[in-house]
Write a protein that holds these residues in place. Sequence first.
Motif, mmCIF file in Angstrom:
data_model
loop_
_atom_site.group_PDB
_atom_site.id
_atom_site.type_symbol
_atom_site.label_atom_id
_atom_site.label_comp_id
_atom_site.label_asym_id
_atom_site.label_seq_id
_atom_site.Cartn_x
_atom_site.Cartn_y
_atom_site.Cartn_z
ATOM 1 N N UNK A 174 0.825 -1.204 0.000
ATOM 2 C CA UNK A 174 0.000 0.000 0.000
ATOM 3 C C UNK A 174 0.862 1.257 0.000
ATOM 4 N N UNK A 175 2.001 1.208 0.702
ATOM 5 C CA UNK A 175 2.896 2.374 0.725
ATOM 6 C C UNK A 175 3.459 2.660 -0.662
ATOM 7 N N UNK A 176 3.836 1.597 -1.376
ATOM 8 C CA UNK A 176 4.342 1.781 -2.742
ATOM 9 C C UNK A 176 3.273 2.393 -3.653
ATOM 10 N N UNK A 177 2.056 1.900 -3.530
ATOM 11 C CA UNK A 177 0.968 2.438 -4.345
ATOM 12 C C UNK A 177 0.645 3.875 -3.943
ATOM 13 N N UNK A 178 0.732 4.159 -2.652
ATOM 14 C CA UNK A 178 0.450 5.502 -2.168
ATOM 15 C C UNK A 178 1.436 6.513 -2.759
ATOM 16 N N UNK A 179 2.683 6.098 -2.874
ATOM 17 C CA UNK A 179 3.688 6.992 -3.438
ATOM 18 C C UNK A 179 3.324 7.397 -4.871
ATOM 19 N N UNK A 180 2.883 6.420 -5.664
ATOM 20 C CA UNK A 180 2.515 6.728 -7.055
ATOM 21 C C UNK A 180 1.253 7.585 -7.118
ATOM 22 N N UNK A 181 0.310 7.367 -6.196
ATOM 23 C CA UNK A 181 -0.923 8.162 -6.200
ATOM 24 C C UNK A 181 -0.637 9.609 -5.799
ATOM 25 N N UNK A 182 0.243 9.800 -4.845
ATOM 26 C CA UNK A 182 0.602 11.165 -4.450
ATOM 27 C C UNK A 182 1.293 11.879 -5.607
ATOM 28 N N UNK A 183 2.148 11.156 -6.338
ATOM 29 C CA UNK A 183 2.794 11.740 -7.511
ATOM 30 C C UNK A 183 1.751 12.121 -8.552
ATOM 31 N N UNK A 184 0.714 11.275 -8.714
ATOM 32 C CA UNK A 184 -0.363 11.583 -9.643
ATOM 33 C C UNK A 184 -1.137 12.813 -9.223
ATOM 34 N N UNK A 185 -1.368 12.966 -7.936
ATOM 35 C CA UNK A 185 -2.069 14.150 -7.431
ATOM 36 C C UNK A 185 -1.278 15.421 -7.751
ATOM 37 N N UNK A 186 0.045 15.358 -7.577
ATOM 38 C CA UNK A 186 0.864 16.535 -7.890
ATOM 39 C C UNK A 186 0.772 16.890 -9.379
ATOM 40 N N UNK A 187 0.752 15.824 -10.218
ATOM 41 C CA UNK A 187 0.664 16.058 -11.661
ATOM 42 C C UNK A 187 -0.660 16.713 -12.035
ATOM 43 N N UNK A 188 -1.760 16.193 -11.481
ATOM 44 C CA UNK A 188 -3.071 16.758 -11.799
ATOM 45 C C UNK A 188 -3.208 18.169 -11.233
ATOM 46 N N UNK A 189 -2.626 18.394 -10.064
ATOM 47 C CA UNK A 189 -2.682 19.731 -9.482
ATOM 48 C C UNK A 189 -1.933 20.729 -10.367
ATOM 49 N N UNK A 190 -0.826 20.265 -10.951
ATOM 50 C CA UNK A 190 -0.077 21.131 -11.864
ATOM 51 C C UNK A 190 -0.922 21.504 -13.072
ATOM 52 N N UNK A 191 -1.636 20.508 -13.639
ATOM 53 C CA UNK A 191 -2.502 20.772 -14.789
ATOM 54 C C UNK A 191 -3.588 21.775 -14.437
#
Length: 468
Positions: A174-191
């Motif tokens: 879950x921690x590994x998946x959480x890391x990728x989801x947080x990275x995705x949130x940063x990407x969408x926030x940038x958009x």
Amino acid sequence: MAVELDVVRSLFLFAELAAEDQRWVAERSDVRVYDADVVVFAEGEPSDALYVLLDGGLLLSKSTDGEDVVLNDSTHRGSYAGAVRAFTRSRDPNYQTTLRTTQPSRFLRLPADDFADLVHRQCPMAVHLLDGIYEGVRATESTMRQRQHLVQLGQLSATLAHELNNPAAAAVRATEQLRSRVAGMRSKLKLLAEGGLSPELVSRLVGTQEAAVERSRKPRTDLSALAESDLEDALSDRLEEVGVSHAYEFAPVFAAAGMDADWVDEVVEQVDSGLEWDAAFGWLRYSLETEALMDEIEEATTRISSLVGAVKQYSHLDQARHQDVELKPGLESTLVMLARKLNGIEVRRLYDPDLPRVPGYPAELNQVWTNLIDNAADAMDGSGVLTLRTRADDDAVYVEITDDGPGIPEAVREQLFEPFVTTKPAGRGSGLGLENAHRIVRRRHGGELTYTTGPGGTTFCVKLPRRR
């Protein structure tokens, strides 16, 4: 006080001696008189005499781990203790036990050296045989007990390692998946930021995010597989209508969080129609997935904490050894310790909610539960129903452990509580478990361990006296 010859002749220990030897014993012995609850000799004192009970009562005990373990409680005339091995080459220099009177008593006292001379004169070959047998039995029993404890420790360690591995692996995943989801949130926030959002729009978007997270935390009624599939289809269709590409990837996440097509309309209405919906709903998707992963990590780490707590409860490392014991936590921690072995077995708990505490040694009682539950699991061979029932009356508390296995073979029933007796196939267990359980219940707690058995299963009943 001198000993009369008739007294010596009346004791079974000396009854078969020749008349000359009986007189010899009488001349070298004396009678000692004690009040009730008096220490006749104490463990660790020089072993200088053999004591034979003439009348009264004796209690023989041995100190183990700071506690007095009762070895014999008798009023039988002729019971003896003290320098019983004075005649052997490996004579103990000190008393290995403590002898205390339980009522006003009289003992015949024969000095250890005289007792040794008598035995050597009467049966010199038997001295060597008895010495060898004693040492052999003691070494064998010690080895077997150590082996049994090591086997049990190994089984519990394997179970604990297996049980800890599952939530630990889940937390890592879950921690590994959480890391990728947080990275995705940063990407969408940038958009979203690149779209020139106003502070008011950011505020509404964050409010929508918080509302979605709050909604996802509310328990939902379980949907059938077909209903959940229909919900995902409806969400996907509505997201596509709004303009979200790859809506089929978003729909399962929103459906699992309890959202529906109406929620999509609410988001569109509350935020702004001119927003880049791919980025907006992508950000919401990652927010919900992040919450779900954090819940999974929390559940996994809570499970690890619960297992550690169960081990602590099972071993009672931080508690006084003798105390008023609540039996349910001990039973439950034992089930946790044996969870792997109980895989495939249905466990039914019929606990009395008002069960009183009993005075005892919690760690030792957990050894009893471990042995009885382990044996029940073996009897059912991976499938069946294990029933744990507790009840109480005015005098005692009862714990019953029932399996629906084939029952105990007739051939071993009468010797079931004797050392080394086992119903298990060769190579599985040493047969010490039930003997240990019986000793712990009977001698350490003043209770009873009984059983009923038949083709439909076996029930072991532990009776523990209540504090009066």
